[in-house]
Write a protein that holds these residues in place. Sequence first.
Motif, PDB file in Angstrom:
ATOM      1  N   ILE A   1      27.022 173.056  95.281  1.00 47.04           N
ATOM      2  CA  ILE A   1      28.129 173.314  94.350  1.00 47.04           C
ATOM      3  C   ILE A   1      29.175 174.202  95.022  1.00 47.04           C
ATOM      4  O   ILE A   1      30.387 173.966  94.921  1.00 47.04           O
ATOM      5  CB  ILE A   1      27.611 173.964  93.053  1.00 47.04           C
ATOM      6  N   GLU A   2      28.704 175.212  95.771  1.00 55.16           N
ATOM      7  CA  GLU A   2      29.620 176.143  96.445  1.00 55.16           C
ATOM      8  C   GLU A   2      30.487 175.424  97.482  1.00 55.16           C
ATOM      9  O   GLU A   2      31.662 175.755  97.655  1.00 55.16           O
ATOM     10  CB  GLU A   2      28.824 177.255  97.128  1.00 55.16           C
ATOM     11  N   ILE A   3      29.921 174.442  98.187  1.00 54.75           N
ATOM     12  CA  ILE A   3      30.686 173.768  99.248  1.00 54.75           C
ATOM     13  C   ILE A   3      31.325 172.473  98.745  1.00 54.75           C
ATOM     14  O   ILE A   3      31.818 171.667  99.541  1.00 54.75           O
ATOM     15  CB  ILE A   3      29.812 173.499 100.486  1.00 54.75           C
ATOM     16  N   ASP A   4      31.314 172.265  97.416  1.00 56.26           N
ATOM     17  CA  ASP A   4      31.997 171.144  96.762  1.00 56.26           C
ATOM     18  C   ASP A   4      31.395 169.780  97.108  1.00 56.26           C
ATOM     19  O   ASP A   4      32.066 168.762  97.002  1.00 56.26           O
ATOM     20  CB  ASP A   4      33.495 171.157  97.089  1.00 56.26           C
ATOM     21  N   HIS A   5      30.132 169.763  97.520  1.00 49.48           N
ATOM     22  CA  HIS A   5      29.449 168.475  97.646  1.00 49.48           C
ATOM     23  C   HIS A   5      28.936 168.030  96.278  1.00 49.48           C
ATOM     24  O   HIS A   5      28.769 166.839  96.042  1.00 49.48           O
ATOM     25  CB  HIS A   5      28.307 168.571  98.661  1.00 49.48           C
ATOM     26  N   LEU A   6      28.694 168.999  95.412  1.00 45.59           N
ATOM     27  CA  LEU A   6      28.398 168.727  94.011  1.00 45.59           C
ATOM     28  C   LEU A   6      29.411 169.471  93.161  1.00 45.59           C
ATOM     29  O   LEU A   6      29.926 170.521  93.566  1.00 45.59           O
ATOM     30  CB  LEU A   6      26.983 169.187  93.635  1.00 45.59           C
ATOM     31  N   GLN A   7      29.672 168.924  91.994  1.00 50.73           N
ATOM     32  CA  GLN A   7      30.594 169.580  91.056  1.00 50.73           C
ATOM     33  C   GLN A   7      29.922 169.658  89.691  1.00 50.73           C
ATOM     34  O   GLN A   7      29.294 168.694  89.246  1.00 50.73           O
ATOM     35  CB  GLN A   7      31.897 168.781  90.962  1.00 50.73           C
TER      36      GLN A   7
ATOM     37  N   THR B   1      30.126 169.842  85.717  1.00 47.79           N
ATOM     38  CA  THR B   1      31.059 169.455  84.659  1.00 47.79           C
ATOM     39  C   THR B   1      31.034 170.482  83.534  1.00 47.79           C
ATOM     40  O   THR B   1      30.203 171.385  83.501  1.00 47.79           O
ATOM     41  CB  THR B   1      30.683 168.073  84.096  1.00 47.79           C
ATOM     42  N   GLU B   2      31.962 170.311  82.581  1.00 47.28           N
ATOM     43  CA  GLU B   2      32.014 171.229  81.437  1.00 47.28           C
ATOM     44  C   GLU B   2      30.726 171.181  80.620  1.00 47.28           C
ATOM     45  O   GLU B   2      30.350 172.160  79.970  1.00 47.28           O
ATOM     46  CB  GLU B   2      33.205 170.870  80.546  1.00 47.28           C
ATOM     47  N   ASN B   3      30.045 170.050  80.646  1.00 48.83           N
ATOM     48  CA  ASN B   3      28.800 169.907  79.891  1.00 48.83           C
ATOM     49  C   ASN B   3      27.588 170.463  80.627  1.00 48.83           C
ATOM     50  O   ASN B   3      26.467 170.387  80.123  1.00 48.83           O
ATOM     51  CB  ASN B   3      28.540 168.430  79.569  1.00 48.83           C
ATOM     52  N   GLY B   4      27.822 170.993  81.836  1.00 53.66           N
ATOM     53  CA  GLY B   4      26.705 171.524  82.612  1.00 53.66           C
ATOM     54  C   GLY B   4      26.033 170.491  83.489  1.00 53.66           C
ATOM     55  O   GLY B   4      25.042 170.786  84.161  1.00 53.66           O
ATOM     56  N   GLY B   5      26.557 169.252  83.484  1.00 53.16           N
ATOM     57  CA  GLY B   5      25.982 168.216  84.331  1.00 53.16           C
ATOM     58  C   GLY B   5      26.498 168.307  85.756  1.00 53.16           C
ATOM     59  O   GLY B   5      27.409 169.079  86.065  1.00 53.16           O
ATOM     60  N   LEU B   6      25.909 167.507  86.629  1.00 51.64           N
ATOM     61  CA  LEU B   6      26.310 167.484  88.031  1.00 51.64           C
ATOM     62  C   LEU B   6      26.854 166.103  88.389  1.00 51.64           C
ATOM     63  O   LEU B   6      26.309 165.077  87.980  1.00 51.64           O
ATOM     64  CB  LEU B   6      25.114 167.798  88.944  1.00 51.64           C
ATOM     65  N   ILE B   7      27.948 166.094  89.173  1.00 52.61           N
ATOM     66  CA  ILE B   7      28.485 164.865  89.750  1.00 52.61           C
ATOM     67  C   ILE B   7      28.771 165.151  91.222  1.00 52.61           C
ATOM     68  O   ILE B   7      28.760 166.304  91.665  1.00 52.61           O
ATOM     69  CB  ILE B   7      29.774 164.402  89.045  1.00 52.61           C
ATOM     70  N   VAL B   8      29.010 164.091  91.986  1.00 51.71           N
ATOM     71  CA  VAL B   8      29.347 164.269  93.397  1.00 51.71           C
ATOM     72  C   VAL B   8      30.744 164.875  93.488  1.00 51.71           C
ATOM     73  O   VAL B   8      31.692 164.394  92.871  1.00 51.71           O
ATOM     74  CB  VAL B   8      29.287 162.927  94.150  1.00 51.71           C
ATOM     75  N   GLY B   9      30.875 165.969  94.269  1.00 50.19           N
ATOM     76  CA  GLY B   9      32.158 166.630  94.438  1.00 50.19           C
ATOM     77  C   GLY B   9      33.043 165.919  95.440  1.00 50.19           C
ATOM     78  O   GLY B   9      32.632 164.947  96.093  1.00 50.19           O
ATOM     79  N   LEU B  10      34.279 166.415  95.598  1.00 50.07           N
ATOM     80  CA  LEU B  10      35.234 165.761  96.499  1.00 50.07           C
ATOM     81  C   LEU B  10      34.737 165.770  97.940  1.00 50.07           C
ATOM     82  O   LEU B  10      34.825 164.756  98.646  1.00 50.07           O
ATOM     83  CB  LEU B  10      36.598 166.457  96.402  1.00 50.07           C
ATOM     84  N   ALA B  11      34.201 166.918  98.412  1.00 48.45           N
ATOM     85  CA  ALA B  11      33.687 166.981  99.789  1.00 48.45           C
ATOM     86  C   ALA B  11      32.476 166.067  99.942  1.00 48.45           C
ATOM     87  O   ALA B  11      32.292 165.418 100.978  1.00 48.45           O
ATOM     88  CB  ALA B  11      33.328 168.424 100.149  1.00 48.45           C
ATOM     89  N   GLY B  12      31.650 166.000  98.906  1.00 45.96           N
ATOM     90  CA  GLY B  12      30.477 165.131  98.945  1.00 45.96           C
ATOM     91  C   GLY B  12      30.846 163.665  98.977  1.00 45.96           C
ATOM     92  O   GLY B  12      30.180 162.859  99.634  1.00 45.96           O
ATOM     93  N   GLU B  13      31.940 163.311  98.274  1.00 42.16           N
ATOM     94  CA  GLU B  13      32.376 161.911  98.267  1.00 42.16           C
ATOM     95  C   GLU B  13      32.766 161.445  99.663  1.00 42.16           C
ATOM     96  O   GLU B  13      32.536 160.288 100.025  1.00 42.16           O
ATOM     97  CB  GLU B  13      33.545 161.731  97.304  1.00 42.16           C
ATOM     98  N   ARG B  14      33.351 162.331 100.452  1.00 41.90           N
ATOM     99  CA  ARG B  14      33.739 161.951 101.816  1.00 41.90           C
ATOM    100  C   ARG B  14      32.512 161.604 102.658  1.00 41.90           C
ATOM    101  O   ARG B  14      32.581 160.763 103.553  1.00 41.90           O
ATOM    102  CB  ARG B  14      34.542 163.076 102.472  1.00 41.90           C
ATOM    103  N   VAL B  15      31.411 162.257 102.369  1.00 50.93           N
ATOM    104  CA  VAL B  15      30.170 161.963 103.092  1.00 50.93           C
ATOM    105  C   VAL B  15      29.522 160.692 102.560  1.00 50.93           C
ATOM    106  O   VAL B  15      29.181 159.776 103.310  1.00 50.93           O
ATOM    107  CB  VAL B  15      29.179 163.152 102.984  1.00 50.93           C
ATOM    108  N   VAL B  16      29.366 160.625 101.240  1.00 53.00           N
ATOM    109  CA  VAL B  16      28.636 159.510 100.618  1.00 53.00           C
ATOM    110  C   VAL B  16      29.380 158.191 100.773  1.00 53.00           C
ATOM    111  O   VAL B  16      28.756 157.130 100.933  1.00 53.00           O
ATOM    112  CB  VAL B  16      28.380 159.818  99.126  1.00 53.00           C
TER     113      VAL B  16
END
Length: 745
Positions: A478-484, A486-501
């Motif tokens: 989460i800190e390095i923006d590979h995960l983000q 959400t407002e609901n407390g869920g997790l999605i792939v972050g912008l930095a993570g999307e570049r990898v995935v």
Amino acid sequence: MDVFSRYAPFIQDYIYSQGWQSLRAIQQAAGDVIFNRDDNVLLSAPTASGKTEAAFFPILTLMSEEPPASVGCLYIAPLKALINDQYQRLSDLCHEPGIPVWRWHGDVAQSQKRKLLRHPSGVLQITPESLESLLLNKHMDIPNLFGDLRFIVIDEIHSMLRGDRGGQTFCLIERLAKLAGCHPRRIGLSATIGDPRAAGQFLAAGTDKGTIIPKIADTHEVWRLSMEHFYKDPVQAGDDAQERDAQPVLAAATDKAPTMADPGLAYVFEHTRGKKCLVFTNSREECEAVCQSLRAYCEANHEPDRFMIHHGNLSTAFRQTAEEAMRDDNSLMTTCATATLELGIDIGRLERAFQIDAPFTVSGFLQRMGRTGRRGDPPEMWFVMREEHPESRAMLPEFIPWPLIQGIALVQLYLEERFVEPPRTGRLPYSLLYHQTMSTLASNGEMTPAELASRVLPLSYFQNITQEDYRILLRHLIEIDHLQQTENGGLIVGLAGERVVNNFKFYAVFQENEEFSVHAGSEELGTIVKPPPVGDKIAIAGRVWVVEDIDRQRHQVYCHEVKGRIPAYFGDVAGDIHPRILERMQKVLAEDKQYPYLMVNASARLREARETARVAGMFNKPLINLGGKMWCLFPWTGTYSFLALERLLRLKCAPRLGLRGFNSVRPYYMEFSMDASEDEFYQIIAEEAAKDFDPLDLVFENEVPVFDKYDQYVPDELIKKGFAQGVLDINEMRHCVQRMIKSRS
């Protein structure tokens, strides 16, 4: 039971058409357990023993009797070339009953993949990387594709037992089964399983089934095996021998081409003439250098070029050309290769294989030798060990021919004990944990941390990883923006993570260098790492080229061919050498045993090495004084325990020993200066090894030992923990210290 009678009529017809007089033992045993039991099955038998047919004859029989409503059998292989090879054989076998055979990898047309998605059926052949892509990009299609999956066949399973690629494969199998709601049986195939029980447990991990390992009568294996040694100059260790072997030790080409004389390669050059052979090397650099030299001999002797090359950095066209030539029984070409041709591709009737220096593993030796010996002939392997003459002022370790001793140890371990490296367990695979976390989240969409953990942590390969470790990883991502979050407390792939995935290289978990494709005109030659400046030379495809231009944005290099020979560079190749191999190497030096496969020079060089070791007192003294305060330590232990011992000496013992000038040649010996006496050394190392220290104490200050592909995205504390507890073999290191102390008494 009469397995042949149980086979479907089309299988029986196939057997008749092949002219087989009877089923082989592995086929009888496999049919019995696949037809009559519901367990997983591990089929281990020598190369060319019919393992593939042993698995597929009963599987296809069952599928023809009760056609599945989806893909019924998933075949996973480590190489696209192996899939392509098996595809034709299976397609011919499945033509009559109308069982479709599909392929899914990077070279397969999208139209074929779309057709499979519309009509899931039959047998699907796939690599681990393509299976990763399938689960990630076709997540919603998985239940339809595999809802009635009955079998998963894992070919060359031994290649999956000691690294993250195997871990990835079994994670994907578990994820697929859960997503599709199926419970397929797993069938593992290999010619080189050293510990069947451990391999069977690995195969069954994450299932509610056990593994049956059919016992096959140990047939008397006949090998044609030789091992010769060469100095890289005309004077050889066996030149004073009274009796010469019938085979010429120094090939005639040495005299015909003195400016390129390398007696070891001249020996290979002469003994490949008029034959179809393989020449195995341990790295891509060595493969290129050997091929260049052999082609230079052809040119110097005015002979047509009869050498090809095959390794992972070559273009598909170059590799396929070599594979097609090897399948041609009329071809007399020799192919220089790395491990890319070690696995079970059918490459026709090869007359002999050469091995330059010793491979790292018994498994590798057996696989490479198994490339020959098909169609009724015994396997044939010629080892060629090469070294520079040690200078007269060289230190003791340089007078030991390590590749020769290692080669003998590999052969003897298998001959005497049938030893092959077991699965590597106890690791903390944080790099793969990152990868499977990102893959799971990318394919499923938003998930709560608890949901994500419930999908990933129960995967059997992660059994040693704690929930706290996983929390640390998720917070870091989460800190390095590979995960983000959400407002609901869920997790999605972050912008930095999307570049990898979203990069196609994400599908693979093995380490990849940043590669540049190399072009000569319209021809693609392959890839290299770190291209040199324009005007410099590179070696690829067995030839030498001058760099004309480098397009760094597109990662392309343009060049033209020139004469000459230069070193090639593709990136480091590490060796994972098991402790048993080093222990047997020590015994090779200490015993008087003569090995019947040693040729004249090798026998003479071994006698020299044994005399050197005897005079130095190496048999009962691991620590040898080299003069003054300079010492050499021979631990006789494997790569990862050697690494732990290095760190014990440098981080725990150094202040008490007055240690300095430390240098090691892993995993053979360590050289250093110290102020302590020999007795003090043993006392101090025994005391420090016996202490109940934290494995993290063996990590240097400010060191973050990144080893695996995705370690760069894992928090430093987990990287250090994974290295200290999962890479360093501290238990074996302690056994090693105890052996060293005992050897003095």
